[in-house]
Design a protein around this motif. Structure first.
Motif, PDB file in Angstrom:
ATOM      1  N   LEU A 117       0.821  -1.208   0.000  1.00 30.44           N
ATOM      2  CA  LEU A 117       0.000   0.000   0.000  1.00 30.44           C
ATOM      3  C   LEU A 117       0.860   1.264   0.000  1.00 30.44           C
ATOM      4  O   LEU A 117       0.621   2.210   0.743  1.00 30.44           O
ATOM      5  N   GLY A 118       1.884   1.262  -0.825  1.00 35.78           N
ATOM      6  CA  GLY A 118       2.730   2.436  -0.980  1.00 35.78           C
ATOM      7  C   GLY A 118       3.968   2.451  -0.111  1.00 35.78           C
ATOM      8  O   GLY A 118       4.877   3.231  -0.351  1.00 35.78           O
ATOM      9  N   LYS A 119       4.043   1.602   0.893  1.00 34.03           N
ATOM     10  CA  LYS A 119       5.207   1.595   1.787  1.00 34.03           C
ATOM     11  C   LYS A 119       6.152   0.467   1.390  1.00 34.03           C
ATOM     12  O   LYS A 119       5.731  -0.660   1.161  1.00 34.03           O
ATOM     13  N   GLN A 120       7.437   0.793   1.329  1.00 36.91           N
ATOM     14  CA  GLN A 120       8.433  -0.180   0.906  1.00 36.91           C
ATOM     15  C   GLN A 120       8.853  -1.082   2.063  1.00 36.91           C
ATOM     16  O   GLN A 120       8.944  -0.653   3.208  1.00 36.91           O
ATOM     17  N   ILE A 121       9.121  -2.337   1.721  1.00 35.21           N
ATOM     18  CA  ILE A 121       9.579  -3.311   2.703  1.00 35.21           C
ATOM     19  C   ILE A 121      10.564  -4.243   2.005  1.00 35.21           C
ATOM     20  O   ILE A 121      10.378  -4.590   0.837  1.00 35.21           O
ATOM     21  N   TYR A 122      11.635  -4.629   2.702  1.00 33.38           N
ATOM     22  CA  TYR A 122      12.660  -5.447   2.068  1.00 33.38           C
ATOM     23  C   TYR A 122      13.350  -6.325   3.104  1.00 33.38           C
ATOM     24  O   TYR A 122      13.241  -6.109   4.313  1.00 33.38           O
ATOM     25  N   TYR A 123      14.068  -7.337   2.605  1.00 32.12           N
ATOM     26  CA  TYR A 123      14.886  -8.171   3.476  1.00 32.12           C
ATOM     27  C   TYR A 123      16.092  -8.685   2.704  1.00 32.12           C
ATOM     28  O   TYR A 123      16.101  -8.703   1.471  1.00 32.12           O
ATOM     29  N   GLN A 124      17.116  -9.101   3.445  1.00 33.91           N
ATOM     30  CA  GLN A 124      18.282  -9.730   2.840  1.00 33.91           C
ATOM     31  C   GLN A 124      18.124 -11.240   2.939  1.00 33.91           C
ATOM     32  O   GLN A 124      17.833 -11.781   4.010  1.00 33.91           O
ATOM     33  N   GLU A 125      18.293 -11.925   1.806  1.00 30.85           N
ATOM     34  CA  GLU A 125      18.191 -13.384   1.779  1.00 30.85           C
ATOM     35  C   GLU A 125      19.278 -13.991   2.660  1.00 30.85           C
ATOM     36  O   GLU A 125      20.443 -13.598   2.590  1.00 30.85           O
ATOM     37  N   ASP A 126      18.872 -14.951   3.515  1.00 34.48           N
ATOM     38  CA  ASP A 126      19.807 -15.529   4.478  1.00 34.48           C
ATOM     39  C   ASP A 126      20.197 -16.970   4.152  1.00 34.48           C
ATOM     40  O   ASP A 126      20.914 -17.611   4.918  1.00 34.48           O
ATOM     41  N   ARG A 127      19.726 -17.488   3.015  1.00 31.47           N
ATOM     42  CA  ARG A 127      20.055 -18.863   2.640  1.00 31.47           C
ATOM     43  C   ARG A 127      20.942 -18.869   1.398  1.00 31.47           C
ATOM     44  O   ARG A 127      20.512 -18.420   0.333  1.00 31.47           O
ATOM     45  N   PRO A 128      22.142 -19.387   1.483  1.00 31.80           N
ATOM     46  CA  PRO A 128      22.977 -19.478   0.281  1.00 31.80           C
ATOM     47  C   PRO A 128      22.443 -20.558  -0.663  1.00 31.80           C
ATOM     48  O   PRO A 128      21.888 -21.565  -0.222  1.00 31.80           O
ATOM     49  N   VAL A 129      22.584 -20.312  -1.958  1.00 29.78           N
ATOM     50  CA  VAL A 129      22.202 -21.318  -2.951  1.00 29.78           C
ATOM     51  C   VAL A 129      23.386 -22.268  -3.123  1.00 29.78           C
ATOM     52  O   VAL A 129      24.459 -21.867  -3.565  1.00 29.78           O
ATOM     53  N   LYS A 130      23.190 -23.524  -2.749  1.00 31.82           N
ATOM     54  CA  LYS A 130      24.263 -24.521  -2.813  1.00 31.82           C
ATOM     55  C   LYS A 130      24.063 -25.399  -4.048  1.00 31.82           C
ATOM     56  O   LYS A 130      23.082 -26.136  -4.147  1.00 31.82           O
ATOM     57  N   TRP A 131      25.004 -25.304  -4.976  1.00 33.48           N
ATOM     58  CA  TRP A 131      24.887 -25.995  -6.257  1.00 33.48           C
ATOM     59  C   TRP A 131      25.649 -27.317  -6.267  1.00 33.48           C
ATOM     60  O   TRP A 131      26.729 -27.432  -5.685  1.00 33.48           O
ATOM     61  N   GLU A 132      25.091 -28.286  -6.965  1.00 32.61           N
ATOM     62  CA  GLU A 132      25.797 -29.520  -7.322  1.00 32.61           C
ATOM     63  C   GLU A 132      26.026 -29.469  -8.833  1.00 32.61           C
ATOM     64  O   GLU A 132      25.093 -29.643  -9.621  1.00 32.61           O
ATOM     65  N   ILE A 133      27.253 -29.197  -9.235  1.00 33.44           N
ATOM     66  CA  ILE A 133      27.572 -29.063 -10.657  1.00 33.44           C
ATOM     67  C   ILE A 133      27.911 -30.436 -11.227  1.00 33.44           C
ATOM     68  O   ILE A 133      28.776 -31.137 -10.708  1.00 33.44           O
ATOM     69  N   THR A 134      27.215 -30.827 -12.290  1.00 33.23           N
ATOM     70  CA  THR A 134      27.435 -32.129 -12.914  1.00 33.23           C
ATOM     71  C   THR A 134      28.386 -31.985 -14.105  1.00 33.23           C
ATOM     72  O   THR A 134      28.784 -30.879 -14.483  1.00 33.23           O
ATOM     73  N   ASP A 135      28.714 -33.123 -14.718  1.00 34.60           N
ATOM     74  CA  ASP A 135      29.554 -33.123 -15.915  1.00 34.60           C
ATOM     75  C   ASP A 135      28.720 -33.124 -17.197  1.00 34.60           C
ATOM     76  O   ASP A 135      29.269 -33.166 -18.300  1.00 34.60           O
ATOM     77  N   VAL A 136      27.401 -33.073 -17.054  1.00 33.89           N
ATOM     78  CA  VAL A 136      26.509 -33.137 -18.217  1.00 33.89           C
ATOM     79  C   VAL A 136      26.514 -31.800 -18.954  1.00 33.89           C
ATOM     80  O   VAL A 136      26.341 -30.739 -18.342  1.00 33.89           O
ATOM     81  N   THR A 137      26.723 -31.853 -20.260  1.00 44.29           N
ATOM     82  CA  THR A 137      26.679 -30.647 -21.091  1.00 44.29           C
ATOM     83  C   THR A 137      25.707 -30.864 -22.247  1.00 44.29           C
ATOM     84  O   THR A 137      25.613 -31.968 -22.788  1.00 44.29           O
ATOM     85  N   GLU A 138      24.989 -29.820 -22.590  1.00 45.01           N
ATOM     86  CA  GLU A 138      24.039 -29.856 -23.701  1.00 45.01           C
ATOM     87  C   GLU A 138      23.958 -28.473 -24.327  1.00 45.01           C
ATOM     88  O   GLU A 138      24.380 -27.481 -23.722  1.00 45.01           O
ATOM     89  N   LEU A 139      23.384 -28.421 -25.515  1.00 42.61           N
ATOM     90  CA  LEU A 139      23.103 -27.142 -26.148  1.00 42.61           C
ATOM     91  C   LEU A 139      21.746 -26.667 -25.649  1.00 42.61           C
ATOM     92  O   LEU A 139      20.731 -27.334 -25.862  1.00 42.61           O
ATOM     93  N   GLN A 140      21.721 -25.536 -24.946  1.00 40.02           N
ATOM     94  CA  GLN A 140      20.486 -25.002 -24.381  1.00 40.02           C
ATOM     95  C   GLN A 140      20.314 -23.551 -24.817  1.00 40.02           C
ATOM     96  O   GLN A 140      21.174 -22.711 -24.569  1.00 40.02           O
ATOM     97  N   ASN A 141      19.194 -23.288 -25.489  1.00 41.39           N
ATOM     98  CA  ASN A 141      18.869 -21.930 -25.949  1.00 41.39           C
ATOM     99  C   ASN A 141      20.006 -21.298 -26.753  1.00 41.39           C
ATOM    100  O   ASN A 141      20.280 -20.099 -26.649  1.00 41.39           O
ATOM    101  N   GLY A 142      20.683 -22.152 -27.541  1.00 43.49           N
ATOM    102  CA  GLY A 142      21.734 -21.670 -28.425  1.00 43.49           C
ATOM    103  C   GLY A 142      23.109 -21.583 -27.793  1.00 43.49           C
ATOM    104  O   GLY A 142      24.058 -21.137 -28.439  1.00 43.49           O
ATOM    105  N   TYR A 143      23.255 -22.020 -26.541  1.00 45.81           N
ATOM    106  CA  TYR A 143      24.535 -21.944 -25.842  1.00 45.81           C
ATOM    107  C   TYR A 143      24.991 -23.337 -25.405  1.00 45.81           C
ATOM    108  O   TYR A 143      24.163 -24.179 -25.028  1.00 45.81           O
ATOM    109  N   LYS A 144      26.297 -23.560 -25.454  1.00 44.68           N
ATOM    110  CA  LYS A 144      26.848 -24.764 -24.859  1.00 44.68           C
ATOM    111  C   LYS A 144      26.752 -24.607 -23.348  1.00 44.68           C
ATOM    112  O   LYS A 144      27.368 -23.705 -22.762  1.00 44.68           O
ATOM    113  N   ALA A 145      25.969 -25.458 -22.713  1.00 44.73           N
ATOM    114  CA  ALA A 145      25.647 -25.255 -21.299  1.00 44.73           C
ATOM    115  C   ALA A 145      25.956 -26.497 -20.481  1.00 44.73           C
ATOM    116  O   ALA A 145      25.996 -27.620 -20.995  1.00 44.73           O
TER     117      ALA A 145
END
Length: 307
Positions: A117-145
């Motif tokens: 209702l016109g008033k701003q409110i915000y917060y800082q995210e407190d959870r890190p995004v923890k990734w598991e990177i695989t060896d799988v590669t494919e062409l996605q949306n025109g990019y080697k991904a």
């Protein structure tokens, strides 16, 4: 002398590059109903990157805040012109992303901004995004991904990132991979982001953060939003004529949001400067939008974060 010139020219190009904003445009599909079989709804979302800072915002949120937050006709005309140069449409529709998110990319600091209702409110995210990177590669949306997985917000997400774009970022709160995310989707098929285009833009979204903006936490965010709604309701009942409650919900402030006022950032902000939604009824005559209460019900029924 030649070497000095090349060094100077290289530094000049680097300065020019970091002064520009690169907009990555994602075609975003959302399933509004997690129970019944319905068709996916689609809209565009933007990831604007300038130097070490980034902004995630939907096209419809950007247009709504840019066009109707200004009260002066000349400002609206100017912002319409700026928007037309950015390759986006001029009229907003309801959005599944009625907020914006800023990031300090190297420090992995993420801030979530909303408005009640016109008033701003915000917060800082407190959870890190923890990734598991695989060896799988494919062409996605025109990019080697390359494929990466994460469990975030109660959903299991699959991201495809490309090292061809040296930006450790992506849509929504997702970042931290060794390259830009070009495709992102959850395991239920409810949310999907596909990179379809990138472009240089002169102006990026800026919204000054009011001096009375409410700082919250992720855990308390919904409760604080409800408290602001209650506060607004009480102020409106107390004020003479029943419409004076907005006096405590003005804009203007000491520090900036958007690309310019991100915590941990050093930008002063030179882009569009919408002043938010203060006192503007988006469902009123001439707004081009009908009441979107049913749309909000769809969002709450299948939010992007389940926990």
């Amino acid at each position: 002398m030649r070497n000095k010139f090349l060094i100077f020219f290289g530094l000049f190009l680097l300065t020019m590059y970091h002064g520009q904003t690169i907009r990555y445009i994602y075609q975003t599909s959302v399933n509004p109903d997690s129970i019944n079989l319905v068709s996916l709804k689609s809209e565009k979302t933007f990831l604007d990157v300038r130097g070490n800072q980034s902004l995630f915002i939907s096209e419809n949120k950007l247009i709504k805040d840019s066009l109707w937050s200004a009260n002066k006709g000349e400002e609206i005309k100017k912002e319409k012109k700026d928007i037309s140069k950015s390759g986006i449409k001029k009229h907003p529709e309801p959005t599944f992303f009625d907020y914006y998110i800023t990031k300090n990319i190297p420090e992995q600091k993420i801030y979530f901004y909303d408005r009640v209702l016109g008033k701003q409110i915000y917060y800082q995210e407190d959870r890190p995004v923890k990734w598991e990177i695989t060896d799988v590669t494919e062409l996605q949306n025109g990019y080697k991904a390359q494929k990466a997985l994460t469990n975030f917000g109660g959903r299991i997400w699959t991201a495809w990132f490309t090292k061809d774009i040296n930006v450790s970022d992506g849509p929504y709160k997702f970042s931290g991979l060794p390259g830009l995310i070009v495709k992102l989707e959850d395991d239920k098929g409810d949310y999907k982001f596909d990179l379809v285009k990138q472009m240089m833009i002169k102006n990026s979204f800026e919204e000054p953060i009011a001096s009375d903006a409410r700082q919250s936490t992720r855990v308390n965010f919904n409760g604080d939003k409800a408290a602001l709604e209650l506060e607004f309701s009480k102020n409106r009942r107390i004020a003479p004529g029943g419409d004076g409650g907005m006096q405590n919900f003005g804009s203007g402030g000491k520090h900036g949001g958007g690309m310019g006022g991100m915590r941990g950032g050093n930008h002063s902000g030179n882009g569009m400067s919408p002043r938010g939604m203060d006192g503007i009824d988006m469902s009123g005559p001439g707004s081009g939008m009908s009441s979107n209460s049913s749309f909000k019900n769809e969002i709450s029924q299948n939010p992007i974060e389940l926990k």
